[in-house]
Design a protein around this motif. Structure first.
Motif, PDB file in Angstrom:
ATOM      1  N   GLU A   9       0.834  -1.219   0.000  1.00 51.13           N
ATOM      2  CA  GLU A   9       0.000   0.000   0.000  1.00 51.13           C
ATOM      3  C   GLU A   9       0.861   1.259   0.000  1.00 51.13           C
ATOM      4  N   TYR A  10       1.794   1.352   0.965  1.00 48.55           N
ATOM      5  CA  TYR A  10       2.520   2.626   1.061  1.00 48.55           C
ATOM      6  C   TYR A  10       3.512   2.784  -0.094  1.00 48.55           C
ATOM      7  N   LEU A  11       4.086   1.656  -0.557  1.00 53.51           N
ATOM      8  CA  LEU A  11       5.066   1.763  -1.651  1.00 53.51           C
ATOM      9  C   LEU A  11       4.420   2.236  -2.953  1.00 53.51           C
ATOM     10  N   HIS A  16      13.733 -13.352 -16.109  1.00 50.69           N
ATOM     11  CA  HIS A  16      14.488 -14.308 -15.270  1.00 50.69           C
ATOM     12  C   HIS A  16      15.821 -13.659 -14.916  1.00 50.69           C
ATOM     13  N   TYR A  17      15.901 -13.049 -13.745  1.00 50.84           N
ATOM     14  CA  TYR A  17      17.079 -12.216 -13.490  1.00 50.84           C
ATOM     15  C   TYR A  17      18.345 -13.002 -13.206  1.00 50.84           C
ATOM     16  N   ARG A  18      18.240 -14.330 -13.101  1.00 52.33           N
ATOM     17  CA  ARG A  18      19.487 -15.109 -12.965  1.00 52.33           C
ATOM     18  C   ARG A  18      20.160 -15.305 -14.329  1.00 52.33           C
ATOM     19  N   ALA A  47      14.317   1.460  -3.003  1.00 58.06           N
ATOM     20  CA  ALA A  47      15.172   0.378  -2.498  1.00 58.06           C
ATOM     21  C   ALA A  47      14.659   0.014  -1.112  1.00 58.06           C
ATOM     22  N   PHE A  48      13.797  -1.019  -1.038  1.00 56.90           N
ATOM     23  CA  PHE A  48      13.117  -1.257   0.246  1.00 56.90           C
ATOM     24  C   PHE A  48      13.534  -2.549   0.929  1.00 56.90           C
ATOM     25  N   GLY A  49      14.562  -3.204   0.420  1.00 58.80           N
ATOM     26  CA  GLY A  49      14.992  -4.436   1.078  1.00 58.80           C
ATOM     27  C   GLY A  49      16.344  -4.881   0.572  1.00 58.80           C
ATOM     28  N   ARG A  69      17.006 -19.584   1.384  1.00 60.60           N
ATOM     29  CA  ARG A  69      17.477 -20.338   0.207  1.00 60.60           C
ATOM     30  C   ARG A  69      16.637 -20.050  -1.029  1.00 60.60           C
ATOM     31  N   ARG A  70      15.783 -19.072  -0.983  1.00 59.26           N
ATOM     32  CA  ARG A  70      14.935 -18.668  -2.112  1.00 59.26           C
ATOM     33  C   ARG A  70      13.958 -19.770  -2.487  1.00 59.26           C
ATOM     34  N   ALA A  71      13.617 -20.632  -1.504  1.00 58.75           N
ATOM     35  CA  ALA A  71      12.772 -21.792  -1.798  1.00 58.75           C
ATOM     36  C   ALA A  71      11.304 -21.535  -1.507  1.00 58.75           C
ATOM     37  N   SER A 106      10.838   2.639   4.954  1.00 61.10           N
ATOM     38  CA  SER A 106      10.501   1.566   5.886  1.00 61.10           C
ATOM     39  C   SER A 106       9.020   1.667   6.259  1.00 61.10           C
ATOM     40  N   LEU A 107       8.332   0.548   6.249  1.00 60.34           N
ATOM     41  CA  LEU A 107       6.906   0.517   6.600  1.00 60.34           C
ATOM     42  C   LEU A 107       6.624   1.250   7.905  1.00 60.34           C
ATOM     43  N   PHE A 108       7.537   1.071   8.870  1.00 55.45           N
ATOM     44  CA  PHE A 108       7.225   1.560  10.213  1.00 55.45           C
ATOM     45  C   PHE A 108       7.165   3.088  10.269  1.00 55.45           C
ATOM     46  N   GLU A 123       9.178 -21.837 -12.199  1.00 52.59           N
ATOM     47  CA  GLU A 123       7.962 -22.022 -11.377  1.00 52.59           C
ATOM     48  C   GLU A 123       7.514 -20.671 -10.813  1.00 52.59           C
ATOM     49  N   LYS A 124       8.491 -19.862 -10.418  1.00 53.54           N
ATOM     50  CA  LYS A 124       8.134 -18.559  -9.855  1.00 53.54           C
ATOM     51  C   LYS A 124       7.595 -17.618 -10.939  1.00 53.54           C
ATOM     52  N   ALA A 125       7.994 -17.856 -12.191  1.00 53.08           N
ATOM     53  CA  ALA A 125       7.483 -17.023 -13.288  1.00 53.08           C
ATOM     54  C   ALA A 125       5.968 -17.192 -13.399  1.00 53.08           C
ATOM     55  N   GLY A 182       7.595 -13.325  -4.560  1.00 52.94           N
ATOM     56  CA  GLY A 182       7.831 -13.373  -3.108  1.00 52.94           C
ATOM     57  C   GLY A 182       6.628 -12.885  -2.320  1.00 52.94           C
ATOM     58  N   GLY A 183       6.804 -12.793  -1.020  1.00 52.40           N
ATOM     59  CA  GLY A 183       5.723 -12.377  -0.133  1.00 52.40           C
ATOM     60  C   GLY A 183       5.229 -10.986  -0.480  1.00 52.40           C
ATOM     61  N   VAL A 184       6.099  -9.995  -0.407  1.00 52.65           N
ATOM     62  CA  VAL A 184       5.709  -8.631  -0.777  1.00 52.65           C
ATOM     63  C   VAL A 184       5.491  -8.560  -2.291  1.00 52.65           C
ATOM     64  N   GLY A 185       6.338  -9.254  -3.059  1.00 56.35           N
ATOM     65  CA  GLY A 185       6.297  -9.158  -4.522  1.00 56.35           C
ATOM     66  C   GLY A 185       4.934  -9.504  -5.107  1.00 56.35           C
TER      67      GLY A 185
HETATM   68  N1  LIG Z   1      11.171  -1.466   3.755  1.00 56.61           N
HETATM   69  C1  LIG Z   1      10.018  -2.016   4.074  1.00 56.61           C
HETATM   70  O1  LIG Z   1       9.078  -1.327   4.500  1.00 56.61           O
HETATM   71  C2  LIG Z   1       9.841  -3.498   3.906  1.00 56.61           C
HETATM   72  C3  LIG Z   1       8.654  -4.118   4.304  1.00 56.61           C
HETATM   73  C4  LIG Z   1       8.499  -5.478   4.056  1.00 56.61           C
HETATM   74  C5  LIG Z   1       9.532  -6.212   3.464  1.00 56.61           C
HETATM   75  N2  LIG Z   1      10.690  -5.578   3.141  1.00 56.61           N
HETATM   76  C6  LIG Z   1      11.790  -6.297   2.489  1.00 56.61           C
HETATM   77  O2  LIG Z   1      11.309  -6.860   1.289  1.00 56.61           O
HETATM   78  C7  LIG Z   1      12.036  -8.045   1.002  1.00 56.61           C
HETATM   79  C8  LIG Z   1      11.071  -9.163   0.717  1.00 56.61           C
HETATM   80  O3  LIG Z   1      10.495  -9.627   1.923  1.00 56.61           O
HETATM   81  P1  LIG Z   1       9.567 -10.917   1.924  1.00 56.61           P
HETATM   82  O4  LIG Z   1       9.353 -11.252   3.354  1.00 56.61           O
HETATM   83  O5  LIG Z   1       8.413 -10.705   1.021  1.00 56.61           O
HETATM   84  O6  LIG Z   1      10.554 -12.032   1.301  1.00 56.61           O
HETATM   85  P2  LIG Z   1      10.432 -12.731  -0.138  1.00 56.61           P
HETATM   86  O7  LIG Z   1      10.499 -11.715  -1.209  1.00 56.61           O
HETATM   87  O8  LIG Z   1       9.280 -13.659  -0.121  1.00 56.61           O
HETATM   88  O9  LIG Z   1      11.739 -13.632  -0.132  1.00 56.61           O
HETATM   89  C9  LIG Z   1      12.925 -13.194  -0.634  1.00 56.61           C
HETATM   90  C10 LIG Z   1      13.032 -13.452  -2.160  1.00 56.61           C
HETATM   91  O10 LIG Z   1      14.056 -12.618  -2.665  1.00 56.61           O
HETATM   92  C11 LIG Z   1      14.648 -13.224  -3.770  1.00 56.61           C
HETATM   93  N3  LIG Z   1      16.110 -13.225  -3.647  1.00 56.61           N
HETATM   94  C12 LIG Z   1      16.960 -12.769  -4.592  1.00 56.61           C
HETATM   95  N4  LIG Z   1      18.216 -12.956  -4.212  1.00 56.61           N
HETATM   96  C13 LIG Z   1      18.192 -13.549  -3.007  1.00 56.61           C
HETATM   97  C14 LIG Z   1      19.203 -14.004  -2.122  1.00 56.61           C
HETATM   98  N5  LIG Z   1      20.518 -13.891  -2.411  1.00 56.61           N
HETATM   99  N6  LIG Z   1      18.826 -14.581  -0.961  1.00 56.61           N
HETATM  100  C15 LIG Z   1      17.526 -14.710  -0.643  1.00 56.61           C
HETATM  101  N7  LIG Z   1      16.512 -14.289  -1.451  1.00 56.61           N
HETATM  102  C16 LIG Z   1      16.842 -13.717  -2.637  1.00 56.61           C
HETATM  103  C17 LIG Z   1      14.116 -14.671  -3.854  1.00 56.61           C
HETATM  104  O11 LIG Z   1      13.190 -14.729  -4.924  1.00 56.61           O
HETATM  105  P3  LIG Z   1      13.708 -15.303  -6.363  1.00 56.61           P
HETATM  106  O12 LIG Z   1      14.036 -16.748  -6.146  1.00 56.61           O
HETATM  107  O13 LIG Z   1      12.585 -15.064  -7.287  1.00 56.61           O
HETATM  108  O14 LIG Z   1      14.917 -14.494  -6.691  1.00 56.61           O
HETATM  109  C18 LIG Z   1      13.433 -14.872  -2.519  1.00 56.61           C
HETATM  110  O15 LIG Z   1      12.372 -15.793  -2.582  1.00 56.61           O
HETATM  111  C19 LIG Z   1      12.986  -8.267   2.175  1.00 56.61           C
HETATM  112  O16 LIG Z   1      14.253  -7.748   1.844  1.00 56.61           O
HETATM  113  C20 LIG Z   1      12.344  -7.463   3.282  1.00 56.61           C
HETATM  114  O17 LIG Z   1      13.224  -7.080   4.272  1.00 56.61           O
HETATM  115  C21 LIG Z   1      10.865  -4.248   3.361  1.00 56.61           C
END
Ligand SMILES: NC(=O)c1ccc[n+]([C@@H]2O[C@H](COP(=O)([O-])OP(=O)(O)OC[C@H]3O[C@@H](n4cnc5c(N)ncnc54)[C@H](OP(=O)(O)O)[C@@H]3O)[C@@H](O)[C@H]2O)c1
Length: 329
Positions: free
Chosen positions: A132-134, A194-196, A240-242, A317-319, A268-270, A179-181, A154-157
């Motif tokens: 929402e805020y982003l 596919h950024y790898r 750049a939020f993570g 482990r990006r799993a 940052s969300l907070f 699979e993630k695609a 990912g979770g936020v993605g």
């Molecule tokens: N600033 C804020 O307000 C805020 C709030 C919430 C979350 N965040 C940040 O947003 C990010 C995502 O959080 P999330 O909880 O949703 O996690 P997530 O995105 O579900 O998990 C991390 C994903 O990042 C990718 N990734 C790329 N390189 C990686 C590496 N070397 N090691 C691990 N993962 C890697 C992987 O996806 P692929 O396999 O597709 O590459 C992995 O599944 C985190 O950095 C978190 O701290 C920031």
């Protein structure tokens, strides 16, 4: 009232093995606090940073976790606007969500609408208010904007992509596997990179007729910073939020000019839900898009609270895909 609870404690910083399950006695809720019995706990990448010590914790030992849903079991002195039996959720400090039950400040709780399940709330509160805020406050994304979302599955993605598509943006997502695609496309990405294996900036330029995107949402950090800057249109914004791959390198201010008058922010969300009004407004926006069916929780995996080390290992482990939940007992 619940008198004992299991908590996950970290006694020293380190790998996932430092997460250990312990039993504690619970004090009655203090002034301004309520007892929340958890029904679902959200796992977030920030929990890894606290565990490793990358982000400072108030003290050791500590109980990690910033997000959970549950039921109000008792009210401390002076608490108004909440009742025993209310369904609630939170996504804020103080740390300590990795447990069956805890005392928590009433002013940081949000009451859950009927249409949002406890599991969805635990999957959505922190990550969804982040989306929402982003998308609406860090930058105001408009219909027709092209945006790039790293770690789109990912979770936020998955939430950023769905909400971005709902705002009628063209969403380009990056992922680490085929699979993630699929996951990213299902979340509303018009294009997946596919950024790898691929040159992200070249693909982004090709997909945008050479223009680049207006905003890059970069939660990956070290490995993606350069391609993020290269993918932006002139006067575009890098959010750049993570730093899932590690902290990004510093950026020279003069580079922002030479690359086309770019903006960079590290939000940052907070800071965006610092006041109760901001918290309630952000949660209300989230519940609205979820209620309208435009944004859905995507729970990719669930672990019992006692298997939290396994959950952290999978996340690092990006799993994992989408959100990860811990189930209290
Ligand atoms: N600033 C804020 O307000 C805020 C709030 C919430 C979350 N965040 C940040 O947003 C990010 C995502 O959080 P999330 O909880 O949703 O996690 P997530 O995105 O579900 O998990 C991390 C994903 O990042 C990718 N990734 C790329 N390189 C990686 C590496 N070397 N090691 C691990 N993962 C890697 C992987 O996806 P692929 O396999 O597709 O590459 C992995 O599944 C985190 O950095 C978190 O701290 C920031």
């Amino acid at each position: 009232m619940t008198e004992r609870a299991r908590v996950v404690r970290v006694r020293k910083h380190g790998g996932p093995q430092v997460l250990s399950l312990e039993q504690v006695e619970l004090e009655p809720p203090g002034p301004g606090e309520v007892r929340v019995v958890h029904t679902a706990i959200g796992l977030n990448y920030i929990d890894v940073y606290f565990r490793t010590g990358l982000y400072p914790v108030p003290e050791l030992p500590f109980v990690p976790g910033l997000e959970a849903a549950g039921v109000v079991e008792a009210l401390g002195e002076g608490v108004e606007g909440l009742a025993v039996g209310d369904r609630v959720a939170y996504a804020s400090r103080p740390l300590g969500a990795y447990c069956d039950a805890r005392n928590y400040p009433a002013e940081r709780l949000v009451r859950l609408p009927d249409g949002i399940s406890d599991e969805d709330a635990a999957a959505l509160m922190l990550k969804g208010m982040t989306a929402e805020y982003l998308l609406r406050r860090t930058v105001s994304v408009e219909a027709g904007d092209a945006i790039l979302v790293h770690a789109a599955a990912g979770g936020v993605g998955t939430l950023l992509c769905q909400w971005g598509a709902h705002l009628s943006a063209t969403v380009i997502g990056t992922v680490g596997s085929e699979e993630k695609a699929e996951e990213a496309r299902a979340s509303g990405c018009t294009h997946v990179v596919h950024y790898r294996d691929e040159n992200v900036a070249e693909r982004v330029k090709a997909l945008t007729d050479g223009a680049g995107v207006r905003v890059v949402y970069d939660s990956v950090g070290r490995d993606t910073l350069e391609s993020s800057l290269d993918s932006l249109a002139p006067r575009g914004t890098l959010v750049a939020f993570g730093q899932s791959s590690g902290p990004p390198a510093p950026i020279e201010l003069s580079e922002l000019a030479s690359r086309g008058s770019l903006f960079v922010t590290r939000p940052s969300l907070f800071d965006y839900i610092a006041t109760r009004d901001e918290l309630l407004a952000s949660a209300a926006s989230l519940f609205e898009v979820v209620g309208a069916g435009a944004v859905k929780a995507h729970i990719g995996q669930r672990y019992p609270l006692g298997d939290v080390a396994e959950a952290h290992t999978a996340l690092e482990r990006r799993a994992t895909r989408g959100a990860t939940l811990l189930a209290p007992g």
